[in-house]
Design a protein around this motif. Sequence first.
Motif, mmCIF file in Angstrom:
data_model
loop_
_atom_site.group_PDB
_atom_site.id
_atom_site.type_symbol
_atom_site.label_atom_id
_atom_site.label_comp_id
_atom_site.label_asym_id
_atom_site.label_seq_id
_atom_site.Cartn_x
_atom_site.Cartn_y
_atom_site.Cartn_z
ATOM 1 N N UNK A 1 -10.450 -0.967 2.025
ATOM 2 C CA UNK A 1 -12.012 -1.360 2.324
ATOM 3 C C UNK A 1 -12.881 -1.453 1.069
ATOM 4 N N UNK A 2 -13.550 -2.617 0.793
ATOM 5 C CA UNK A 2 -14.573 -2.593 -0.170
ATOM 6 C C UNK A 2 -15.575 -1.777 -0.339
ATOM 7 N N UNK A 3 -15.636 -0.721 -0.825
ATOM 8 C CA UNK A 3 -16.738 0.089 -1.122
ATOM 9 C C UNK A 3 -17.720 -0.175 -2.029
ATOM 10 N N UNK A 4 -17.516 -1.295 -2.732
ATOM 11 C CA UNK A 4 -18.264 -1.667 -4.120
ATOM 12 C C UNK A 4 -19.469 -2.575 -3.562
ATOM 13 N N UNK A 5 -20.436 -2.845 -4.353
ATOM 14 C CA UNK A 5 -21.612 -3.472 -4.014
ATOM 15 C C UNK A 5 -21.425 -5.158 -4.334
ATOM 16 N N UNK A 6 -20.210 -5.511 -4.753
ATOM 17 C CA UNK A 6 -20.000 -7.040 -4.623
ATOM 18 C C UNK A 6 -18.949 -7.339 -4.166
ATOM 19 N N UNK A 7 -18.890 -8.676 -3.750
ATOM 20 C CA UNK A 7 -17.816 -9.387 -3.382
ATOM 21 C C UNK A 7 -16.587 -9.496 -4.310
ATOM 22 N N UNK A 8 -15.430 -9.122 -3.968
ATOM 23 C CA UNK A 8 -14.217 -9.109 -4.898
ATOM 24 C C UNK A 8 -13.128 -9.865 -3.991
ATOM 25 N N UNK A 9 -11.967 -10.165 -4.722
ATOM 26 C CA UNK A 9 -10.855 -10.478 -4.480
ATOM 27 C C UNK A 9 -9.629 -9.647 -4.488
ATOM 28 N N UNK A 10 -8.831 -9.746 -3.284
ATOM 29 C CA UNK A 10 -8.027 -8.724 -3.207
ATOM 30 C C UNK A 10 -6.426 -9.720 -2.782
ATOM 31 N N UNK A 11 -6.637 -10.869 -3.260
ATOM 32 C CA UNK A 11 -5.674 -11.864 -2.975
ATOM 33 C C UNK A 11 -4.297 -11.539 -3.763
ATOM 34 N N UNK A 12 -3.080 -11.597 -3.104
ATOM 35 C CA UNK A 12 -1.906 -11.368 -3.573
ATOM 36 C C UNK A 12 -0.973 -10.242 -3.218
ATOM 37 N N UNK A 13 -0.173 -9.770 -3.954
ATOM 38 C CA UNK A 13 0.784 -8.571 -3.488
ATOM 39 C C UNK A 13 0.365 -7.478 -4.185
ATOM 40 N N UNK A 14 0.411 -6.195 -3.581
ATOM 41 C CA UNK A 14 0.005 -5.136 -4.111
ATOM 42 C C UNK A 14 1.445 -4.537 -4.424
ATOM 43 N N UNK A 15 1.204 -3.689 -5.537
ATOM 44 C CA UNK A 15 2.391 -2.883 -6.009
ATOM 45 C C UNK A 15 2.573 -1.557 -5.059
ATOM 46 N N UNK A 16 3.935 -1.397 -4.853
ATOM 47 C CA UNK A 16 4.130 -0.047 -4.037
ATOM 48 C C UNK A 16 5.519 0.527 -4.517
ATOM 49 N N UNK A 17 5.264 1.610 -4.658
ATOM 50 C CA UNK A 17 6.683 2.694 -4.812
ATOM 51 C C UNK A 17 6.492 3.623 -3.785
ATOM 52 N N UNK A 18 7.546 3.908 -3.424
ATOM 53 C CA UNK A 18 7.942 4.972 -2.552
ATOM 54 C C UNK A 18 8.419 6.383 -3.061
ATOM 55 N N UNK A 19 7.914 7.513 -3.039
ATOM 56 C CA UNK A 19 8.419 8.678 -3.697
ATOM 57 C C UNK A 19 9.241 9.579 -2.761
ATOM 58 N N UNK A 20 10.153 9.840 -3.005
ATOM 59 C CA UNK A 20 11.076 10.888 -2.418
ATOM 60 C C UNK A 20 10.719 12.467 -2.380
ATOM 61 N N UNK A 21 11.231 13.309 -1.531
ATOM 62 C CA UNK A 21 11.002 14.488 -1.593
ATOM 63 C C UNK A 21 11.901 15.184 -2.538
ATOM 64 N N UNK A 22 12.912 14.322 -3.463
ATOM 65 C CA UNK A 22 13.396 14.703 -4.615
ATOM 66 C C UNK A 22 12.686 14.380 -5.770
ATOM 67 N N UNK A 23 11.412 13.962 -5.689
ATOM 68 C CA UNK A 23 10.373 13.390 -6.811
ATOM 69 C C UNK A 23 10.991 12.089 -7.470
ATOM 70 N N UNK A 24 11.990 11.413 -7.100
ATOM 71 C CA UNK A 24 12.154 10.080 -7.552
ATOM 72 C C UNK A 24 11.056 9.016 -6.960
ATOM 73 N N UNK A 25 10.933 8.026 -7.865
ATOM 74 C CA UNK A 25 10.054 7.145 -7.456
ATOM 75 C C UNK A 25 10.836 5.610 -7.263
#
Length: 229
Positions: free
Chosen positions: A125-149
Amino acid sequence: MKYTRVSALAALGLAATLSLTACNGDDSGSDAAANGSSSSSSAGSSSSGSGQTSQDGAKSEGGSGSGGSEAGDGKSGSGSKVEAGAGSGASKTGKVTFCKTADLAIDAADAAPDESTGRIDVTMINRGSTTCSATGFAGVDIKDEDNTSNPVGRGHAQPRVTTLKPGDAAVFNLAYDIDSSGDSLSHPTNLLVTPPNETHSVTLKWPEGAGAIKGAYTDVEVYPTHNTN
């Protein structure tokens, strides 16, 4: 007797005249030689001075040529910089404001449609005061319980233009198959999310109630952002 004296006087007068003539001739010769030497010296000096002027002129031209070359290089360099700036699309990026991580409220929730298909919705959610672009792919890493990413690969989908006015929301999805055997080797604890075109990430808790991942983390896929309305 008178004739002898006259002859003697005449001889003396002739000798004196010849002597004076000889002296005058020598002086003229000396003067001429001196004048010639002076003229030669002057000519030599003038010639030498002319040669010096020519050498100075050559040095001056060489300096001017060198300076011209440097000036030319400077202009060329400046032109290259301007062209490089134009080529890099700086003016386009100047018109686009990408959403900053600090201006986004980000949350993850389980959105599985059935017992075999796992899906997690990540809302921004855009909580800023201006319009912005969120086009594209987000970067995502999954962290495991053994602390590996483990990084999540991209799904086969084309990004859609996603513009957020203040208060607007965008969402992207993580998709995977659910392992119902109870033998899953994956034990995710967190999601590390970096919004599109950003370098700063946020850490989210793995959604409570999300099904176990079947296979490896490399089997999870992330899909592009899209508006929620």
